[in-house]
Design an enzyme around this catalytic site. Structure first.
Site, mmCIF file in Angstrom:
data_model
loop_
_atom_site.group_PDB
_atom_site.id
_atom_site.type_symbol
_atom_site.label_atom_id
_atom_site.label_comp_id
_atom_site.label_asym_id
_atom_site.label_seq_id
_atom_site.Cartn_x
_atom_site.Cartn_y
_atom_site.Cartn_z
ATOM 1 N N ASN A 375 0.808 -1.224 0.000
ATOM 2 C CA ASN A 375 0.000 0.000 0.000
ATOM 3 C C ASN A 375 0.841 1.272 0.000
ATOM 4 O O ASN A 375 0.653 2.165 -0.834
ATOM 5 C CB ASN A 375 -0.932 0.002 1.213
ATOM 6 C CG ASN A 375 -1.942 -1.121 1.155
ATOM 7 O OD1 ASN A 375 -1.591 -2.286 1.353
ATOM 8 N ND2 ASN A 375 -3.198 -0.803 0.887
ATOM 9 N N LYS A 379 1.057 3.931 -3.137
ATOM 10 C CA LYS A 379 0.132 5.058 -3.026
ATOM 11 C C LYS A 379 0.721 6.344 -2.448
ATOM 12 O O LYS A 379 0.175 7.426 -2.690
ATOM 13 C CB LYS A 379 -1.071 4.650 -2.155
ATOM 14 C CG LYS A 379 -1.914 3.529 -2.729
ATOM 15 C CD LYS A 379 -3.071 3.213 -1.792
ATOM 16 C CE LYS A 379 -3.966 2.117 -2.359
ATOM 17 N NZ LYS A 379 -5.108 1.828 -1.451
ATOM 18 N N SER A 464 -1.974 5.020 11.170
ATOM 19 C CA SER A 464 -3.065 4.368 11.886
ATOM 20 C C SER A 464 -2.517 3.292 12.824
ATOM 21 O O SER A 464 -1.776 3.599 13.756
ATOM 22 C CB SER A 464 -4.068 3.787 10.889
ATOM 23 O OG SER A 464 -5.251 3.386 11.538
ATOM 24 N N ASP A 541 -11.148 13.097 9.645
ATOM 25 C CA ASP A 541 -10.961 11.653 9.824
ATOM 26 C C ASP A 541 -12.125 11.102 10.652
ATOM 27 O O ASP A 541 -12.359 11.526 11.790
ATOM 28 C CB ASP A 541 -9.636 11.391 10.543
ATOM 29 C CG ASP A 541 -9.229 9.939 10.525
ATOM 30 O OD1 ASP A 541 -10.113 9.071 10.550
ATOM 31 O OD2 ASP A 541 -8.007 9.675 10.485
ATOM 32 N N HIS A 574 -8.712 9.966 6.501
ATOM 33 C CA HIS A 574 -7.807 8.915 6.975
ATOM 34 C C HIS A 574 -7.079 8.214 5.827
ATOM 35 O O HIS A 574 -6.369 7.248 6.043
ATOM 36 C CB HIS A 574 -8.631 7.878 7.761
ATOM 37 C CG HIS A 574 -7.835 6.995 8.671
ATOM 38 N ND1 HIS A 574 -7.261 7.434 9.839
ATOM 39 C CD2 HIS A 574 -7.506 5.675 8.587
ATOM 40 C CE1 HIS A 574 -6.645 6.447 10.442
ATOM 41 N NE2 HIS A 574 -6.763 5.357 9.693
#
Length: 597
Positions: A375, A379, A464, A541, A574
């Site tokens: 990821n 990204k 996160s 978020d 988020h």
């Protein structure tokens, strides 16, 4: 007959001979309707006969092919009805599987010698499943009264001991499988007569063990790994090492010479690909050569097991590579002893000149719930700044995978993709040790296999759940990491639903154990933080109020006199859109701490 333009057309073409005598005649200049129709009918009839002949020939060919197919189907039906046909097929396929195992084992060796290469070159070429079955039908089903070939004759390892077994066939029980009582008697007798015997009873018992292993594989009772198979074979074989000597002048001790009785055993060792030179050195008899057979078997088993474990693929293998901003994104796979499964990770190597010997500082990135190692690399766009500052980016996966623990994939916020970067203490989740994997195993792996990375000069960041991991790992290992940053981290997991669910299952009900993986709790104990902690948090978020709780961490940092730079970003959520917007600031933050500016 002379052709007459004005004469009767019927007289000129009604005779086939006249027509065939003049094939070059290009036109039919006939002025009467009736004779022309007759001629056309005659020609059509001839063409129809030719077509019929072609169709008949084609039909005959198809009939012959159908008869062959019918014979083949009848043969297959007869084979299928044969009570031992499934066993024959399984044995034949087992032969191919064993051969492939042997070939793979030999090819994986670091130093393959000429003997192994020759064995592979002289092996049968690959066959399709259809070819294998047809060959079996020819061998076993054309003559219904012929005897079936024994399953053991199809096994390449059994063939290796065929000569020895033929010589001693009078001494071998016809059903090969020796009862438990006879095994005990033979073992005690073998121990007493080991000085005189050349391994006859051992070879018989080895044949029995091979038959049992084949039967297990055919019945699907267990899948036998080649290393386990070799260990069983060698552990049950008393090698006549007194009659074996390493041939002089041969590399690695792989070529062995000995008495004719030992040739089959030597061939088998070479076929399996075991380093017989090293094993024979370990098993060479001391003094007068009175080493017991039992001791030899134990040493062989120990040596094969040691080699099997040492050859386990812990070293990373590259599975993809793509160029980006002058550097390379590379993905690797390896077996993790810490987690007990195969793991993947990404490394971004910034561009470097071929003449430079400088090493790259390392920035570890820990991803969030449901993510993999891909990821962030795909990204975030962090490679642009990393390339400019000469930082290597390392992105591991977020949890063990493929362990098939009950319930591991029942929810998106626990289990697979949700390792929470801790060491689980509950037995069911004992493989979830992402803390040790990130802090200990992965840095050592990188140091051992990537000399261009300066793993001792590292920082850590995450998002996160990964932000939670980055903060807790950094605070507990201030000597290993130069700086830390996070995007929307879970800073107080003991007081949010995500953390409570994970900690209860991974760590049990003892809340004091939870605090060891809570950044808000840890900042009170580990407050000798050099520089400042950087956190970016989107104000839009949806997890801000219930799960992330940055205010709790901010208050704890104030109380502990730790410098915290908490930036609330208006309008951001988020997602990785938020991360990619501010990732350059974080790269610069770490580059400064790593002295890469």
């Amino acid at each position: 007959m002379a052709w007459d333009l004005w004469g009767s057309s019927y007289d000129q073409v009604s005779c086939k001979d006249n027509y065939s005598d003049h094939p070059e005649w290009p036109y039919g200049f006939f002025f009467g309707c009736d004779p022309d129709v007759i001629e056309e009918d005659a020609l059509n009839e001839e063409y129809c006969v030719q077509v019929l002949r072609i169709l008949i020939t084609k039909a005959d060919t198809e009939i012959k092919e159908l008869e062959k197919d019918l014979s083949s189907l009848q043969n297959e039906l007869a084979c299928a009805e044969h009570e031992k046909w499934p066993e024959i097929c399984c044995s034949a396929l087992t032969e191919r599987i064993n051969w492939l195992d042997v070939a793979i084992s030999a090819l994986k060796k670091d130093h393959a010698d000429e003997i192994e290469t020759g064995l592979l070159l002289h092996s049968k070429p690959a066959e399709t499943l259809n070819e294998i079955v047809k060959a079996l039908q020819r061998d076993h089903c054309q003559d219904e009264n012929s005897q079936l070939v024994g399953a053991n004759s199809l096994n390449p390892v059994m063939n290796a001991t065929k000569c020895a077994l033929d010589k001693e066939s009078s001494q071998i029980n016809s059903n090969i499988v020796i009862k438990e009582e006879k095994k005990e008697q033979e073992e005690s007798k073998e121990h007493e007569e080991s000085k005189q015997l050349c391994g006859t009873s051992e070879k018989s018992r080895n044949s029995s063990e091979l038959s049992e292993m084949q039967q297990k594989r055919r019945d699907g009772a267990e899948i036998v790994d080649i290393a386990d198979m070799v260990e069983e074979l060698l552990a049950g074989t008393s090698l006549d090492l007194e009659g074996m000597n390493c041939s002089s002048g041969l590399s690695d001790g792989m070529k062995l010479s000995g008495t004719s009785d030992d040739n089959e055993e030597v061939g088998r060792s070479q076929l399996i690909g075991t380093d017989t030179g090293q094993i024979s050195n370990q098993l060479s008899p001391v003094g007068n050569g009175n080493t017991s057979s039992e001791c030899k078997r134990e040493r062989v088993a120990s040596e094969v097991k040691r080699k099997s474990e040492s050859e386990m693929e812990t070293a990373p293998s590259e599975i993809s590579s793509s160029k980006m901003f002058g550097g390379y994104n590379k993905r690797y796979k390896h077996f993790s002893p810490t987690l007990g499964c195969s793991m993947t990770f990404h490394v971004y190597f910034p561009p470097s000149s071929s003449s430079s010997s400088a090493k790259f500082p390392v920035l570890y990135w820990l991803s969030g719930l449901t993510c993999t190692d891909e990821n962030f690399i795909a990204k975030s766009g962090a490679q642009r700044a990393a390339s400019a500052h000469g930082l290597a980016l390392v992105a591991p996966d977020t949890s063990p995978r493929g362990l098939n623990v009950e319930g591991e994939a029942d929810s998106w916020d626990f289990g697979v993709g949700a390792g929470f970067y801790l060491n689980a203490t509950q037995e069911k989740w004992k493989n979830w040790r992402m803390y040790d994997y990130v802090v200990k195993e992965l840095p050592k792996l990188l140091s051992d296999h990537f000399p261009q990375l300066e793993t001792s000069n590292a920082s850590i960041s995450g998002h996160s759940m990964g932000g939670h991991g980055a903060l807790t790992i950094y605070l507990k290992n201030l000597d290993k990491y130069k700086s830390v940053s996070a995007f929307a981290p879970i800073v107080n997991p003991i007081n949010c639903p995500w953390g409570q669910k994970a900690f209860t299952n991974y760590l049990g009900d003892n809340k004091s154990d939870w605090e060891e993986y809570d950044a808000t709790c840890l900042i009170k104990k580990f407050n000798a933080v050099p520089g400042h902690i950087l956190i970016d948090q989107g104000e839009d978020d949806k997890f801000l109020k219930d799960q992330l709780l940055p205010g709790k961490f901010e208050e704890a940092c104030k109380n502990a006199n730790v410098q915290l730079k908490l930036r609330l970003q208006a309008g951001y959520d988020h997602s990785y859109f938020f991360i990619s917007t501010f990732i350059d600031d974080h790269i610069q933050h770490h580059a400064k701490a790593l002295s890469a500016l």
